[in-house]
Design a protein around this motif. Structure first.
Motif, PDB file in Angstrom:
ATOM      1  N   MET A   1       0.849  -1.167   0.000  1.00  0.00           N
ATOM      2  CA  MET A   1       0.000   0.000   0.000  1.00  0.00           C
ATOM      3  C   MET A   1       0.897   1.232   0.000  1.00  0.00           C
ATOM      4  O   MET A   1       1.789   1.345   0.810  1.00  0.00           O
ATOM      5  N   ASP A   2       0.631   2.144  -0.932  1.00  0.00           N
ATOM      6  CA  ASP A   2       1.392   3.381  -1.024  1.00  0.00           C
ATOM      7  C   ASP A   2       0.708   4.437  -0.167  1.00  0.00           C
ATOM      8  O   ASP A   2      -0.365   4.932  -0.496  1.00  0.00           O
ATOM      9  N   LEU A   3       1.325   4.783   0.941  1.00  0.00           N
ATOM     10  CA  LEU A   3       0.725   5.734   1.874  1.00  0.00           C
ATOM     11  C   LEU A   3       0.993   7.188   1.496  1.00  0.00           C
ATOM     12  O   LEU A   3       0.579   8.094   2.209  1.00  0.00           O
ATOM     13  N   THR A   4       1.675   7.419   0.379  1.00  0.00           N
ATOM     14  CA  THR A   4       1.955   8.782  -0.054  1.00  0.00           C
ATOM     15  C   THR A   4       0.907   9.296  -1.030  1.00  0.00           C
ATOM     16  O   THR A   4       0.974  10.434  -1.461  1.00  0.00           O
ATOM     17  N   THR A   5      -0.063   8.475  -1.415  1.00  0.00           N
ATOM     18  CA  THR A   5      -1.075   8.886  -2.383  1.00  0.00           C
ATOM     19  C   THR A   5      -2.162   9.719  -1.719  1.00  0.00           C
ATOM     20  O   THR A   5      -2.304   9.734  -0.504  1.00  0.00           O
ATOM     21  N   ASP A   6      -2.922  10.428  -2.550  1.00  0.00           N
ATOM     22  CA  ASP A   6      -4.078  11.164  -2.037  1.00  0.00           C
ATOM     23  C   ASP A   6      -5.062  10.185  -1.422  1.00  0.00           C
ATOM     24  O   ASP A   6      -5.247   9.089  -1.920  1.00  0.00           O
ATOM     25  N   ARG A   7      -5.698  10.627  -0.373  1.00  0.00           N
ATOM     26  CA  ARG A   7      -6.656   9.771   0.316  1.00  0.00           C
ATOM     27  C   ARG A   7      -8.071  10.209  -0.045  1.00  0.00           C
ATOM     28  O   ARG A   7      -8.685  10.998   0.663  1.00  0.00           O
ATOM     29  N   VAL A   8      -8.555   9.678  -1.158  1.00  0.00           N
ATOM     30  CA  VAL A   8      -9.881   9.990  -1.663  1.00  0.00           C
ATOM     31  C   VAL A   8     -10.575   8.679  -1.980  1.00  0.00           C
ATOM     32  O   VAL A   8      -9.983   7.789  -2.579  1.00  0.00           O
ATOM     33  N   ARG A   9     -11.826   8.573  -1.558  1.00  0.00           N
ATOM     34  CA  ARG A   9     -12.608   7.380  -1.877  1.00  0.00           C
ATOM     35  C   ARG A   9     -13.968   7.853  -2.358  1.00  0.00           C
ATOM     36  O   ARG A   9     -14.678   8.566  -1.652  1.00  0.00           O
ATOM     37  N   THR A  10     -14.323   7.441  -3.561  1.00  0.00           N
ATOM     38  CA  THR A  10     -15.626   7.750  -4.124  1.00  0.00           C
ATOM     39  C   THR A  10     -16.420   6.456  -4.187  1.00  0.00           C
ATOM     40  O   THR A  10     -15.926   5.447  -4.687  1.00  0.00           O
ATOM     41  N   VAL A  11     -17.617   6.486  -3.659  1.00  0.00           N
ATOM     42  CA  VAL A  11     -18.448   5.288  -3.633  1.00  0.00           C
ATOM     43  C   VAL A  11     -19.675   5.506  -4.497  1.00  0.00           C
ATOM     44  O   VAL A  11     -20.353   6.525  -4.380  1.00  0.00           O
ATOM     45  N   THR A  12     -19.941   4.551  -5.372  1.00  0.00           N
ATOM     46  CA  THR A  12     -21.161   4.555  -6.169  1.00  0.00           C
ATOM     47  C   THR A  12     -21.862   3.225  -5.929  1.00  0.00           C
ATOM     48  O   THR A  12     -21.235   2.243  -5.514  1.00  0.00           O
ATOM     49  N   TRP A  13     -23.159   3.204  -6.168  1.00  0.00           N
ATOM     50  CA  TRP A  13     -23.896   1.954  -6.031  1.00  0.00           C
ATOM     51  C   TRP A  13     -24.998   1.922  -7.050  1.00  0.00           C
ATOM     52  O   TRP A  13     -25.403   2.937  -7.610  1.00  0.00           O
ATOM     53  N   ALA A  14     -25.494   0.715  -7.295  1.00  0.00           N
ATOM     54  CA  ALA A  14     -26.511   0.498  -8.319  1.00  0.00           C
ATOM     55  C   ALA A  14     -27.900   0.836  -7.790  1.00  0.00           C
ATOM     56  O   ALA A  14     -28.138   0.847  -6.583  1.00  0.00           O
ATOM     57  N   ASP A  15     -28.804   1.082  -8.717  1.00  0.00           N
ATOM     58  CA  ASP A  15     -30.210   1.289  -8.382  1.00  0.00           C
ATOM     59  C   ASP A  15     -30.742   0.007  -7.743  1.00  0.00           C
ATOM     60  O   ASP A  15     -30.678  -1.069  -8.336  1.00  0.00           O
ATOM     61  N   GLN A  16     -31.243   0.124  -6.559  1.00  0.00           N
ATOM     62  CA  GLN A  16     -31.678  -1.063  -5.822  1.00  0.00           C
ATOM     63  C   GLN A  16     -33.045  -1.583  -6.265  1.00  0.00           C
ATOM     64  O   GLN A  16     -33.576  -2.525  -5.682  1.00  0.00           O
ATOM     65  N   GLN A  17     -33.618  -1.012  -7.324  1.00  0.00           N
ATOM     66  CA  GLN A  17     -34.851  -1.559  -7.890  1.00  0.00           C
ATOM     67  C   GLN A  17     -34.632  -2.977  -8.405  1.00  0.00           C
ATOM     68  O   GLN A  17     -35.575  -3.749  -8.529  1.00  0.00           O
ATOM     69  N   ALA A  18     -33.378  -3.322  -8.689  1.00  0.00           N
ATOM     70  CA  ALA A  18     -33.066  -4.685  -9.129  1.00  0.00           C
ATOM     71  C   ALA A  18     -33.452  -5.700  -8.052  1.00  0.00           C
ATOM     72  O   ALA A  18     -33.766  -6.853  -8.354  1.00  0.00           O
ATOM     73  N   PHE A  19     -33.447  -5.273  -6.807  1.00  0.00           N
ATOM     74  CA  PHE A  19     -33.835  -6.179  -5.720  1.00  0.00           C
ATOM     75  C   PHE A  19     -35.313  -6.548  -5.798  1.00  0.00           C
ATOM     76  O   PHE A  19     -35.711  -7.628  -5.388  1.00  0.00           O
ATOM     77  N   ALA A  20     -36.149  -5.645  -6.300  1.00  0.00           N
ATOM     78  CA  ALA A  20     -37.581  -5.924  -6.396  1.00  0.00           C
ATOM     79  C   ALA A  20     -37.834  -7.115  -7.319  1.00  0.00           C
ATOM     80  O   ALA A  20     -38.626  -7.999  -7.002  1.00  0.00           O
ATOM     81  N   ALA A  21     -37.154  -7.155  -8.448  1.00  0.00           N
ATOM     82  CA  ALA A  21     -37.303  -8.272  -9.382  1.00  0.00           C
ATOM     83  C   ALA A  21     -36.780  -9.567  -8.767  1.00  0.00           C
ATOM     84  O   ALA A  21     -37.283 -10.648  -9.057  1.00  0.00           O
TER      85      ALA A  21
END
Length: 165
Positions: A1-21
């Motif tokens: 793990m390179d600890l000198t990198t920028d510490r940014v985390r972007t989280v995306t997720w799917a539309d949970q309507q798929a759970f209904a089906a």
């Protein structure tokens, strides 16, 4: 793990309507579809980087590559991440035993943290297995291990089951 990198985390997720089906699927069909990528993971899984890699009747396997965004002030993986992984594996193992339309909820979770997970631990695997199955209640156990099979944590979960009428 390179600890000198920028510490940014972007989280995306799917539309949970798929759970209904997916309500038309048995628990095992649903989790196998999730492991294949046909059904999106739950947003919590995306948030922490947890991946479902296998599901069979009464058993699930998840993996996670720990990163520093999982760490507590002691620079080890936070106990909440352990708990999330252990609960996911145990409860989803129960889900694999349920018919279409049935739902479950974790009622209690007892965990034992045995070894710290650090930056150099590498990928970790948690396996959940059902140990008791009743009509309205099930018990499952989970084991969290490193890539060499060293035991890091264990858990027992009790789950309430609501079956379709």
């Amino acid at each position: 793990m390179d600890l000198t990198t920028d510490r940014v985390r972007t989280v995306t997720w799917a539309d949970q309507q798929a759970f209904a089906a997916a309500a038309e699927l048995t628990g095992l069909e649903f989790l196998k579809a999730m492991a294949r990528g046909d059904v999106p993971p739950a947003p919590m899984m995306d948030l922490i980087g947890l991946r479902l890699v296998a599901a069979a009747e009464g058993e699930t396997v998840f993996r996670l590559l720990p990163g520093e965004f999982h760490f507590n002030p002691m620079w080890t993986v936070h106990g909440g991440v352990y708990a999330t992984m252990l609960d996911s594996a145990a409860a989803c193992a129960v889900h694999t035993t349920l018919p279409a339309g049935a739902r479950f909820s974790t009622l209690d979770l007892s965990i034992r943290l045995l070894k710290a997970i650090r930056a150099d631990t590498g990928e970790i695997t948690v396996t959940g297995r059902v140990v008791h199955q009743g009509r309205n209640f099930a018990v499952a156990e989970a084991r969290l291990e490193d890539s060499a099979g060293k035991l890091l944590a264990t858990a027992t979960a009790g789950c309430s089951i609501t079956r379709p009428r």
